[in-house]
Design a protein around this motif. Structure first.
Motif, short mmCIF file in Angstrom:
data_model
loop_
_atom_site.label_atom_id
_atom_site.label_comp_id
_atom_site.label_asym_id
_atom_site.label_seq_id
_atom_site.Cartn_x
_atom_site.Cartn_y
_atom_site.Cartn_z
N PHE A 17 25.16 17.86 26.05
CA PHE A 17 23.92 17.35 25.12
C PHE A 17 22.88 16.52 25.88
CE2 PHE A 17 22.36 14.45 21.44
CZ PHE A 17 21.64 15.63 20.95
N TYR A 20 20.88 19.08 27.59
CA TYR A 20 19.98 19.71 26.52
C TYR A 20 18.73 18.71 26.26
CZ TYR A 20 18.06 21.41 22.00
OH TYR A 20 17.48 22.05 21.32
N MET A 21 19.27 17.49 26.06
CA MET A 21 18.08 16.46 25.80
C MET A 21 16.95 16.40 26.68
SD MET A 21 19.89 13.59 23.34
CE MET A 21 20.97 13.18 24.46
N VAL A 26 13.43 14.92 26.00
CA VAL A 26 13.57 13.61 25.16
C VAL A 26 13.68 12.45 26.20
CG1 VAL A 26 15.33 12.55 24.04
CG2 VAL A 26 14.95 14.77 23.49
N THR A 30 15.96 7.21 23.96
CA THR A 30 16.46 8.21 22.90
C THR A 30 17.66 8.93 23.12
OG1 THR A 30 14.11 8.28 22.20
CG2 THR A 30 15.65 9.69 21.14
N GLY A 34 20.98 9.21 21.09
CA GLY A 34 21.53 10.42 21.05
C GLY A 34 23.04 10.66 21.23
N PHE A 59 21.08 6.54 14.22
CA PHE A 59 19.77 6.76 15.02
C PHE A 59 18.49 7.11 13.88
CE2 PHE A 59 17.03 9.92 17.16
CZ PHE A 59 16.20 8.91 17.77
N PRO A 77 14.29 15.47 15.55
CA PRO A 77 14.59 13.70 15.49
C PRO A 77 13.88 12.81 16.75
CG PRO A 77 16.55 15.00 15.11
CD PRO A 77 15.46 16.26 15.45
N ASP A 78 13.63 13.67 17.69
CA ASP A 78 12.92 12.96 18.93
C ASP A 78 11.65 12.92 18.87
OD1 ASP A 78 14.15 15.66 19.50
OD2 ASP A 78 12.77 15.42 21.29
N ARG A 80 9.32 15.81 18.54
CA ARG A 80 8.75 17.17 18.87
C ARG A 80 8.22 17.83 17.57
NH1 ARG A 80 12.75 20.16 21.04
NH2 ARG A 80 14.01 18.64 20.36
N MET A 117 27.87 24.11 16.47
CA MET A 117 26.40 24.06 16.80
C MET A 117 26.23 24.66 18.29
SD MET A 117 24.15 21.19 15.87
CE MET A 117 22.37 20.97 15.88
N LEU A 119 23.13 24.76 21.06
CA LEU A 119 21.88 24.77 21.38
C LEU A 119 21.60 25.37 22.62
CD1 LEU A 119 23.27 21.86 20.21
CD2 LEU A 119 21.00 21.45 19.66
N ARG A 128 28.17 21.61 20.24
CA ARG A 128 28.34 20.37 19.45
C ARG A 128 29.25 20.84 18.31
NH1 ARG A 128 25.54 15.75 20.46
NH2 ARG A 128 24.75 15.07 18.35
N TYR A 130 31.33 20.10 15.06
CA TYR A 130 31.40 19.09 13.79
C TYR A 130 32.78 19.30 12.80
CZ TYR A 130 26.69 17.43 14.45
OH TYR A 130 25.38 16.86 14.81
C1 DKA Z 1 22.50 17.75 16.04
O1 DKA Z 1 21.91 17.72 15.34
C2 DKA Z 1 21.48 17.79 17.54
C3 DKA Z 1 20.14 17.96 17.12
C4 DKA Z 1 19.36 18.06 18.48
C5 DKA Z 1 18.05 17.14 18.41
C6 DKA Z 1 17.41 17.28 19.60
C7 DKA Z 1 17.55 15.88 20.28
C8 DKA Z 1 17.88 14.63 19.43
C9 DKA Z 1 17.65 13.41 20.30
C10 DKA Z 1 18.42 12.32 19.74
O2 DKA Z 1 23.58 17.60 16.61
#
Ligand code: DKA
Length: 134
Positions: A17, A20-21, A26, A30, A34, A59, A77-78, A80, A117, A119, A128, A130
């Protein structure tokens, strides 16, 4: 998708992650947030028949409302601003986000015992997992 509506899933594990961020731009503070929060995600339907996908964490609380196959404006969420389109393949929602800099894809695969998930941006693939909230 109906059987996965109104079910809450909480983040259980996360791989790549941070990478990715970074790749989507990001900032450091942040990214730290995250990396520490465990969002709870829920897919519901609104009265007018749209899907709503919410994500709640210490967050940020976010929610997107969409019709399948129809482009919509999204603020991530960040922060964009992207044009998003979500399509369905079986129990997967394929979410493509585009702006003038990047294109990213988020695949959410719903299962009774987990929401996976994936990404992808460029050659970075973040996964990720869940798990249902009891
Ligand atoms: C999630 O929902 C991740 C979604 C990624 C969003 C981009 C980066 C967010 C930075 C806090 O699990």
């Amino acid at each position: 998708m109906e059987e996965f509506l109104n079910k809450k899933y909480k983040l259980h594990s996360s791989d790549k992650f941070e990478q990715y961020m970074k790749a989507v731009g990001v900032g450091m503070l942040t990214r730290k947030m995250g990396n520490t929060v465990s969002p709870v995600v829920e897919l519901t339907k609104t009265d007018d028949g749209k899907y709503s996908l919410s994500s709640n964490s210490a967050f940020k609380n976010t929610s997107i409302k969409f019709n399948l196959n129809e482009e919509f404006d999204e603020e991530t969420p960040d922060g964009r601003k992207v044009k998003s389109t979500i399509t369905q393949e079986g129990n997967k929602l394929i979410h493509v986000q585009k702006n003038d800099k990047l294109s990213t894809t988020i695949v959410r695969e719903f299962q009774p015992d987990e929401l996976k998930m994936v990404l992808t941006v460029g050659d970075i693939v973040c996964t990720r997992i869940y798990k249902p909230v009891q």
